[in-house]
Design a protein around this motif. Structure first.
Motif, PDB file in Angstrom:
ATOM      1  N   ILE A 122       0.847  -1.198   0.000  1.00 47.98           N
ATOM      2  CA  ILE A 122       0.000   0.000   0.000  1.00 47.98           C
ATOM      3  C   ILE A 122       0.881   1.246   0.000  1.00 47.98           C
ATOM      4  CG2 ILE A 122      -1.708   1.334   1.338  1.00 47.98           C
ATOM      5  CD1 ILE A 122      -3.015  -1.260   0.721  1.00 47.98           C
ATOM      6  N   LEU A 123       0.500   2.203  -0.835  1.00 45.31           N
ATOM      7  CA  LEU A 123       1.149   3.521  -0.799  1.00 45.31           C
ATOM      8  C   LEU A 123       0.129   4.485  -0.210  1.00 45.31           C
ATOM      9  CD1 LEU A 123       2.376   3.479  -4.479  1.00 45.31           C
ATOM     10  CD2 LEU A 123       3.925   3.961  -2.591  1.00 45.31           C
ATOM     11  N   VAL A 124       0.374   4.961   1.010  1.00 47.20           N
ATOM     12  CA  VAL A 124      -0.508   5.997   1.557  1.00 47.20           C
ATOM     13  C   VAL A 124       0.035   7.322   1.014  1.00 47.20           C
ATOM     14  CG1 VAL A 124      -1.425   7.108   3.621  1.00 47.20           C
ATOM     15  CG2 VAL A 124      -0.968   4.653   3.642  1.00 47.20           C
ATOM     16  N   GLU A 125      -0.826   8.065   0.349  1.00 46.71           N
ATOM     17  CA  GLU A 125      -0.397   9.331  -0.252  1.00 46.71           C
ATOM     18  C   GLU A 125      -1.289  10.468   0.265  1.00 46.71           C
ATOM     19  OE1 GLU A 125      -0.411   8.941  -4.519  1.00 46.71           O
ATOM     20  OE2 GLU A 125       1.294   7.574  -4.492  1.00 46.71           O
ATOM     21  N   ALA A 126      -0.776  11.681   0.163  1.00 47.22           N
ATOM     22  CA  ALA A 126      -1.577  12.863   0.530  1.00 47.22           C
ATOM     23  C   ALA A 126      -1.098  14.027  -0.306  1.00 47.22           C
ATOM     24  CB  ALA A 126      -1.459  13.161   2.021  1.00 47.22           C
ATOM     25  N   ASN A 127      -1.896  15.055  -0.287  1.00 45.52           N
ATOM     26  CA  ASN A 127      -1.547  16.287  -0.979  1.00 45.52           C
ATOM     27  C   ASN A 127      -0.235  16.843  -0.372  1.00 45.52           C
ATOM     28  OD1 ASN A 127      -1.551  19.212  -0.977  1.00 45.52           O
ATOM     29  ND2 ASN A 127      -3.531  19.039  -1.988  1.00 45.52           N
ATOM     30  N   PRO A 128       0.773  17.210  -1.199  1.00 46.64           N
ATOM     31  CA  PRO A 128       2.063  17.684  -0.669  1.00 46.64           C
ATOM     32  C   PRO A 128       1.937  18.843   0.327  1.00 46.64           C
ATOM     33  CG  PRO A 128       2.260  17.264  -3.014  1.00 46.64           C
ATOM     34  CD  PRO A 128       0.803  17.081  -2.679  1.00 46.64           C
ATOM     35  N   GLU A 129       0.982  19.747   0.100  1.00 45.19           N
ATOM     36  CA  GLU A 129       0.807  20.874   1.053  1.00 45.19           C
ATOM     37  C   GLU A 129       0.368  20.342   2.421  1.00 45.19           C
ATOM     38  OE1 GLU A 129      -0.453  21.183  -2.093  1.00 45.19           O
ATOM     39  OE2 GLU A 129       0.942  22.746  -2.794  1.00 45.19           O
ATOM     40  N   ASN A 130      -0.536  19.363   2.418  1.00 47.80           N
ATOM     41  CA  ASN A 130      -1.000  18.780   3.694  1.00 47.80           C
ATOM     42  C   ASN A 130       0.157  18.082   4.402  1.00 47.80           C
ATOM     43  OD1 ASN A 130      -4.144  17.742   2.223  1.00 47.80           O
ATOM     44  ND2 ASN A 130      -3.664  19.626   3.280  1.00 47.80           N
ATOM     45  N   ILE A 131       1.002  17.377   3.643  1.00 53.67           N
ATOM     46  CA  ILE A 131       2.129  16.668   4.258  1.00 53.67           C
ATOM     47  C   ILE A 131       3.077  17.675   4.910  1.00 53.67           C
ATOM     48  CG2 ILE A 131       4.180  15.245   3.792  1.00 53.67           C
ATOM     49  CD1 ILE A 131       2.530  13.832   1.599  1.00 53.67           C
ATOM     50  N   ALA A 132       3.382  18.748   4.184  1.00 51.12           N
ATOM     51  CA  ALA A 132       4.292  19.773   4.728  1.00 51.12           C
ATOM     52  C   ALA A 132       3.718  20.345   6.017  1.00 51.12           C
ATOM     53  CB  ALA A 132       4.524  20.867   3.693  1.00 51.12           C
ATOM     54  N   SER A 133       2.406  20.607   6.060  1.00 48.75           N
ATOM     55  CA  SER A 133       1.857  21.222   7.279  1.00 48.75           C
ATOM     56  C   SER A 133       1.732  20.198   8.409  1.00 48.75           C
ATOM     57  CB  SER A 133       0.553  21.964   6.991  1.00 48.75           C
ATOM     58  OG  SER A 133      -0.517  21.074   6.959  1.00 48.75           O
ATOM     59  N   ARG A 134       1.473  18.904   8.096  1.00 45.34           N
ATOM     60  CA  ARG A 134       1.439  17.887   9.158  1.00 45.34           C
ATOM     61  C   ARG A 134       2.834  17.740   9.773  1.00 45.34           C
ATOM     62  NH1 ARG A 134      -2.112  13.476   5.696  1.00 45.34           N
ATOM     63  NH2 ARG A 134      -3.866  14.868   5.360  1.00 45.34           N
ATOM     64  N   ARG A 135       3.875  17.808   8.946  1.00 39.22           N
ATOM     65  CA  ARG A 135       5.243  17.702   9.488  1.00 39.22           C
ATOM     66  C   ARG A 135       5.543  18.895  10.391  1.00 39.22           C
ATOM     67  NH1 ARG A 135       8.926  16.151   4.207  1.00 39.22           N
ATOM     68  NH2 ARG A 135       8.104  14.057   3.917  1.00 39.22           N
TER      69      ARG A 135
END
Ligand code: AP5
Length: 196
Positions: A122-135
């Motif tokens: 499985i590849l869990v993916e998300a919108n790059p902007e969301n990933i940056a803000s979650r980090r």
């Protein structure tokens, strides 16, 4: 002759919400099917080996070790994970690619993925902007800072690595989108793959 496979490998770049999706999927499987799923975290397995050897103090330091050292610890952890994966339903929580100072380290090299024999990657993916803000909002970890363009490329590279691991083992490769505020939706898809 077909052999039943019980392992689903779940991958996703740091900050995508992989662990959150896994934990929710395990609850869904328990609620809907009354079954337990064993979750094996590759990073935890590596950290146990690396910290015992005095190489790192926290898990975020591991991807900064020399790559030869990471490969050695990865091999030991892979053998242990493959051995523990013989239970009924198993999730292996890991990465297809690890961003090191010397490029991407393959998270599922041939000797690791062939030993595990997953049914699905499985590849869990998300919108790059969301990933940056979650980090940025995760104060518990020393997350890498990456521009959204780099995050997008990293996710695309992960697709190629997952396809390679699928080619080596015959595992299916499934993308699951972890949309902002919609963990349940992503987790329901993962639960479906676990129970397939
Ligand atoms: P690992 O432990 O896997 O670290 P990680 O990538 O940082 O993964 P996490 O478990 O923290 O999950 P996550 O970042 O996806 O998201 P989280 O659920 O926390 O690996 C550690 C290290 O081990 C690696 O760096 C590497 O060195 C090594 N390693 C591992 N496997 C290896 C291998 N095969 N080979 C070599 N080395 C290996 O969520 C993040 C945040 O987002 C949270 O605040 C959460 O609340 C939030 N969130 C989640 N989903 C949503 C949503 N839908 N909407 C809004 N917020 C959300």
């Amino acid at each position: 002759m077909s052999e039943p496979r019980n392992v689903v490998i779940v991958t996703g770049i740091p900050g995508v919400g992989k662990t959150t999706v896994i934990n929710t999927a395990v609850e869904i499987v328990k609620e809907r099917h009354g079954e337990d799923v064993l979750v094996l975290n590759f990073g935890t397995e590596m950290f146990e080996v690396a910290s015992k050897r005095g190489l790192v103090k926290d898990r975020d330091e591991m991807r900064k070790m020399p790559t030869a050292q990471q490969r050695e610890i990865q091999r030991i952890a892979g053998e242990s994970i493959a051995e523990k994966s013989k239970s009924t339903r198993v999730i292996v929580d890991t990465h297809t690619l690890i961003l090191t100072k010397n490029g991407y380290l393959i998270g599922l090299p041939e000797w690791v993925v062939k030993a595990i024999q997953p049914k699905t990657i499985i590849l869990v993916e998300a919108n790059p902007e969301n990933i940056a803000s979650r980090r940025a909002s995760d104060e518990t970890r020393a997350r890498d800072e990456q521009m959204t363009d780099e995050i997008r490329i990293h996710q695309e590279m992960c697709r190629a690595a997952a396809a390679a691991a699928g080619t080596l083992t015959g595992a299916t490769v499934r993308r699951i989108l972890n949309r902002e505020g919609k963990v349940e939706e992503a987790a329901a898809q993962l639960a479906e793959s676990i129970m397939e």
